[in-house]
Structures are given as structure tokens and as C-alpha cells.
Write an enzyme that holds these catalytic residues in place. Structure first.
Site, PDB file in Angstrom:
ATOM      1  CG  MET A  14      -1.901  -1.191   1.203  1.00 25.04           C
ATOM      2  SD  MET A  14      -2.893  -1.323  -0.317  1.00 25.04           S
ATOM      3  CE  MET A  14      -3.989  -2.673   0.116  1.00 25.04           C
ATOM      4  CG  HIS A  49      -6.413  -2.265  -8.927  1.00 27.89           C
ATOM      5  ND1 HIS A  49      -6.075  -1.314  -7.987  1.00 27.89           N
ATOM      6  CD2 HIS A  49      -7.691  -1.990  -9.302  1.00 27.89           C
ATOM      7  CE1 HIS A  49      -7.095  -0.490  -7.816  1.00 27.89           C
ATOM      8  NE2 HIS A  49      -8.088  -0.874  -8.602  1.00 27.89           N
ATOM      9  CB  VAL A  86      -1.421   5.398  -9.663  1.00 31.04           C
ATOM     10  CG1 VAL A  86      -1.961   4.320  -8.718  1.00 31.04           C
ATOM     11  CG2 VAL A  86      -0.285   6.165  -8.996  1.00 31.04           C
TER      12      VAL A  86
END
Ligand code: GAR
Length: 197
Positions: free
Chosen positions: A92, A111, A151
Site C-alpha cells: 500500500m 488490483h 498509478v
């Protein structure tokens, strides 16, 4: 068979790490885990690593003034373990473009949604599943992808789909996605290893 050398980066439970540990225990699986690194002291995944006899290290990010300082140490620790591929498995922390450039094409992530939907900064863990339910999506799933500075936008290696059921809560959806994730991660690492050999 030459095996792909992995470092698995975790922050928590490490159930994806466990799936990789079990796959790597199979003699014909084309990868092995050389190190597990957690940014959180006490992450349960560290115990999973120790139980499997894999070197486990903690680099507590709260002890570093900047992201760059933390990543310098991370980079040096990775350097000890002959790493071909870094597997982010519930890790994380967002990595800086500088770190990603040093490991270009050698970092993958899991993800818990069908990217490009429900990805990006702030989209992790339960936030993702809550967003899927709030959007009324009929399906969700998992995406294993390469990590680039943007990201959750790197090249997709594979996806597995999961139906959103009537009455799903973010917890029940997360549970079903996680089961698919374990298989997907093991499969994605195999695909990369076989391409390289
Ligand atoms: C997984 O569902 C993973 O996709 C998610 O955290 C969970 C970790 O589970 N990662 C993210 O949301 C990153 N954006 P685990 O620790 O049991 O493997």
C-alpha cells in the site's frame, strides 16, 4: 528450468503472497521467491514468509523523512536478493517515478477491480469494492498489470472477472475477488516467466 527470481512486497495479510508461496513450492512452477519485504512491521504476511523459510525484511516507511529515502533503502535491500521481478501484493505505498525507472518493466501489481475502472490514487482495498457497488457495476474482478508512474495504468497482463451479486456488500465482493486474485497472480507470474525463458 531457470526460475524467475521474485521479491514480493506486502503491507498486510499477504494472502496473495501465500498463493505465490504455494505455487513456487511446486517443482514445475517457473519462479521462486527470494525475499518478502513489508513496509509495515507486524504484517501477517511476514509470518507466512518465515513459515515458508523465505527471507523476510521490514522497512518501516514511517521511519523515513521522504518517499525517496524509504525507496533508497528498498532498492538496496532488493539488491541483495538477485531479483528479476518485483511483485506488489497488497503493498500500500505508491512508488515514485525514480524508483520505477530503476526497475523498469520489472514491477507488477494486483488490483482488485477491472482496470481502467476503479483505479488510481486512493483506490485500494475496500475503497475499490465500495466504488464498484456505488457505481452499480454488474461485474468486477482483478487486474494484474505492470507498474508505471501513472498509478494503475500500466500494461495489463491478465484480468479475471467476478459477477456482482444482488445483496453484495463490499466485504462479500472483496472475498470473491480475492479468491480469483490468487489464481490470477500465480498465472501472471507463470506467463512472464515462460516468456523470459
Ligand atoms: C488485494 O485484494 C489487493 O488487490 C489489494 O489489497 C489486497 C491485499 O490482500 N491491493 C490494492 O488494493 C492495491 N491498490 P493480501 O494482503 O491478502 O494479498
Amino acid at each position: 528450468m531457470k526460475k524467475l527470481n521474485l521479491a514480493v512486497l506486502i503491507s498486510g495479510s499477504g494472502s496473495n503472497l501465500q498463493a505465490l508461496i504455494e505455487a513456487c513450492a511446486q517443482p514445475d512452477y517457473p519462479a521462486k521467491i527470494n525475499a518478502v519485504i513489508s513496509n509495515r512491521p507486524g504484517a501477517f504476511g511476514l509470518q507466512r514468509a518465515e513459515k515458508a523459510g523465505i527471507p523476510a525484511e521490514t522497512i518501516d516507511h514511517t521511519k523515513y523523512a521522504t518517499r525517496g529515502d524509504f525507496e533508497k533503502v528498498l532498492h538496496n535491500v532488493l539488491g541483495k536478493y538477485n531479483v528479476d521481478l518485483i511483485c506488489l501484493a497488497g503493498f500500500m505505498r505508491i512508488l515514485t517515478p525514480e524508483f520505477i525507472a530503476k526497475w523498469e518493466g520489472k514491477i507488477i501489481n494486483t488490483h482488485p477491480a477491472l482496470l481502467p475502472r476503479h483505479g488510481g490514487k486512493g483506490m485500494y482495498g475496500e475503497h475499490v469494492h465500495k466504488a464498484v457497488l456505488a457505481a452499480g457495476d454488474a461485474e468486477s474482478g482483478v487486474t494484474i498489470h505492470y507498474v508505471i508512474p501513472d498509478v494503475d495504468r500500466g500494461e495489463i497482463i491478465l484480468q479475471k472477472r467476478v459477477k456482482v451479486e444482488n445483496g453484495d456488500t463490499h466485504e462479500s465482493l472483496a472475498k470473491r475477488v480475492l479468491t480469483e486474485e490468487h489464481e490470477a497472480y500465480v498465472e501472471a507470474v507463470r506467463m512472464i516467466a515462460e516468456k523470459k525463458s
